[in-house]
Design a protein around this motif. Structure first.
Motif, PDB file in Angstrom:
ATOM      1  N   PRO A  88       0.782  -1.161   0.047  1.00 12.59           N
ATOM      2  CA  PRO A  88      -0.130   0.119  -0.017  1.00 12.59           C
ATOM      3  C   PRO A  88       0.866   1.076  -0.045  1.00 12.59           C
ATOM      4  O   PRO A  88       2.136   1.168   0.483  1.00 12.59           O
ATOM      5  CB  PRO A  88      -0.605  -0.156   1.194  1.00 12.59           C
ATOM      6  N   ALA A  89       0.427   2.405  -0.909  1.00  8.94           N
ATOM      7  CA  ALA A  89       1.246   3.658  -0.709  1.00  8.94           C
ATOM      8  C   ALA A  89       1.456   4.166   0.626  1.00  8.94           C
ATOM      9  O   ALA A  89       0.479   4.085   1.500  1.00  8.94           O
ATOM     10  CB  ALA A  89       0.634   4.411  -1.664  1.00  8.94           C
TER      11      ALA A  89
ATOM     12  N   TRP B  50       8.064   6.833 -10.169  1.00 12.06           N
ATOM     13  CA  TRP B  50       7.409   5.732 -10.356  1.00 12.06           C
ATOM     14  C   TRP B  50       6.541   5.688  -9.155  1.00 12.06           C
ATOM     15  O   TRP B  50       5.136   5.314  -9.239  1.00 12.06           O
ATOM     16  CB  TRP B  50       8.094   4.437 -10.654  1.00 12.06           C
ATOM     17  N   LEU B  51       7.291   5.607  -8.022  1.00  5.32           N
ATOM     18  CA  LEU B  51       6.248   5.544  -6.827  1.00  5.32           C
ATOM     19  C   LEU B  51       5.561   6.523  -6.619  1.00  5.32           C
ATOM     20  O   LEU B  51       4.205   6.429  -6.117  1.00  5.32           O
ATOM     21  CB  LEU B  51       7.323   5.885  -5.558  1.00  5.32           C
TER      22      LEU B  51
ATOM     23  N   GLY C 228       1.180   7.037  -5.512  1.00  3.71           N
ATOM     24  CA  GLY C 228       0.428   7.525  -4.395  1.00  3.71           C
ATOM     25  C   GLY C 228       1.370   7.813  -3.409  1.00  3.71           C
ATOM     26  O   GLY C 228       0.978   8.126  -2.215  1.00  3.71           O
ATOM     27  N   TRP C 229       2.711   7.270  -3.456  1.00  4.54           N
ATOM     28  CA  TRP C 229       3.772   7.349  -2.385  1.00  4.54           C
ATOM     29  C   TRP C 229       4.090   8.799  -2.337  1.00  4.54           C
ATOM     30  O   TRP C 229       4.149   9.590  -3.220  1.00  4.54           O
ATOM     31  CB  TRP C 229       4.860   6.617  -2.857  1.00  4.54           C
ATOM     32  N   ARG C 230       4.511   9.066  -1.171  1.00  2.97           N
ATOM     33  CA  ARG C 230       5.241  10.154  -0.592  1.00  2.97           C
ATOM     34  C   ARG C 230       6.785   9.989  -0.619  1.00  2.97           C
ATOM     35  O   ARG C 230       6.963   8.997   0.167  1.00  2.97           O
ATOM     36  CB  ARG C 230       4.721  10.901   0.575  1.00  2.97           C
ATOM     37  N   VAL C 231       7.503  10.481  -1.475  1.00  2.97           N
ATOM     38  CA  VAL C 231       8.778   9.925  -1.550  1.00  2.97           C
ATOM     39  C   VAL C 231       9.850  11.082  -1.147  1.00  2.97           C
ATOM     40  O   VAL C 231       9.788  12.096  -1.447  1.00  2.97           O
ATOM     41  CB  VAL C 231       9.262   9.673  -3.030  1.00  2.97           C
ATOM     42  N   THR C 232      10.881  10.532  -0.360  1.00  3.35           N
ATOM     43  CA  THR C 232      12.433  11.424   0.062  1.00  3.35           C
ATOM     44  C   THR C 232      13.358  10.669  -1.079  1.00  3.35           C
ATOM     45  O   THR C 232      13.636   9.511  -0.691  1.00  3.35           O
ATOM     46  CB  THR C 232      12.582  11.200   1.289  1.00  3.35           C
TER      47      THR C 232
ATOM     48  N   ASP D  34       7.981   4.001   5.532  1.00  2.00           N
ATOM     49  CA  ASP D  34       7.199   2.501   5.259  1.00  2.00           C
ATOM     50  C   ASP D  34       7.812   1.622   4.215  1.00  2.00           C
ATOM     51  O   ASP D  34       7.839   0.623   4.544  1.00  2.00           O
ATOM     52  CB  ASP D  34       5.801   2.714   4.862  1.00  2.00           C
ATOM     53  N   LEU D  35       8.545   2.236   3.407  1.00  2.00           N
ATOM     54  CA  LEU D  35       9.616   1.485   2.513  1.00  2.00           C
ATOM     55  C   LEU D  35      10.816   2.342   2.373  1.00  2.00           C
ATOM     56  O   LEU D  35      11.099   3.550   2.247  1.00  2.00           O
ATOM     57  CB  LEU D  35       8.876   1.475   1.147  1.00  2.00           C
TER      58      LEU D  35
END
Length: 212
Positions: free
Chosen positions: A42-43, A59-60, A64-68, A110-111
């Motif tokens: 899940p995102a 891509w993330l 819907g992901w919030r990415v650093t 989360d990831l």
């Protein structure tokens, strides 16, 4: 590389030079193993270590992901930010400049993804991956993808560079017993085109661990 006036290049200078060699170094697409694993999650919040030109981060973010997204090269980060803007997801990605041998972003995710975190210069990879594990939130995962060797068509490379097996990666993480679950620790073969455009096989390693 050295000369009498400038001295040795820093790791950042080496990577900036590498990225300046071409307008695009990587394909811009995530690898199949990454998509297979992350596509089932899940995102949430993601940390992309060694983000390069931003293919994985974009891509993330599209999903819907919030990415650093972190990289040692400012050249790569500027290019990645441009790609994110073109994709319409710039507001979902924070691009941070870090030499992971020296500093690491604050927070938990989360990831945490380390895709092919290999370096042309000396880098404390095991130490960085242990810090990556510490950055995983409870219930989150650490995904480490690595090569098992140089491609067959590349003959000019350091002879002493070690590519760890999945088992060696898991062991080097020093995960506290009972606090983590190993979901994947495996080698797999994929097809990559050589500089002449000919499809060739090479072996990679996937490690996926979940913090309980």
């Amino acid at each position: 590389m050295t000369d009498e006036t400038t001295g040795p290049e820093t790791a950042e200078e080496v990577w900036d030079t590498r990225y300046r060699e071409s307008g695009r170094i990587w394909s811009g697409e995530p690898n199949a193993a990454f998509v297979e694993v992350v596509g089932e999650l899940p995102a949430g919040r993601a940390l992309d270590l060694g983000a390069g030109e931003g293919g994985d981060a974009v891509w993330l973010a599209r999903r819907g992901w919030r990415v650093t997204a972190v990289d040692i090269s400012t050249v790569a980060l500027e290019r990645a930010a441009g790609h994110a803007a073109e994709a319409g997801v710039a507001e979902r990605i924070d691009f941070l400049h870090h030499d992971l041998a020296v500093s690491f972003p604050e927070g938990s995710w989360d990831l945490v993804s380390a895709q092919f975190l290999h370096s042309m210069v000396e880098m404390p990879r095991e130490e960085i991956l242990r810090r990556a594990a510490c950055a995983v939130a409870p219930g989150g995962v650490l995904l480490v993808e690595g090569h098992m060797g140089f491609p067959s068509w590349q003959h000019d490379h350091p002879q002493d560079l070690h590519f760890p097996t999945p088992e060696e990666v898991v062991e080097s993480l020093r995960l506290p017993e009972g606090a983590w679950e190993v979901l994947r620790s495996e080698e797999h073969v994929r097809v990559q085109k050589d500089p002449e455009g000919v499809p060739r096989e090479r072996t990679d390693a996937t490690v996926l661990v979940r913090r309980l």
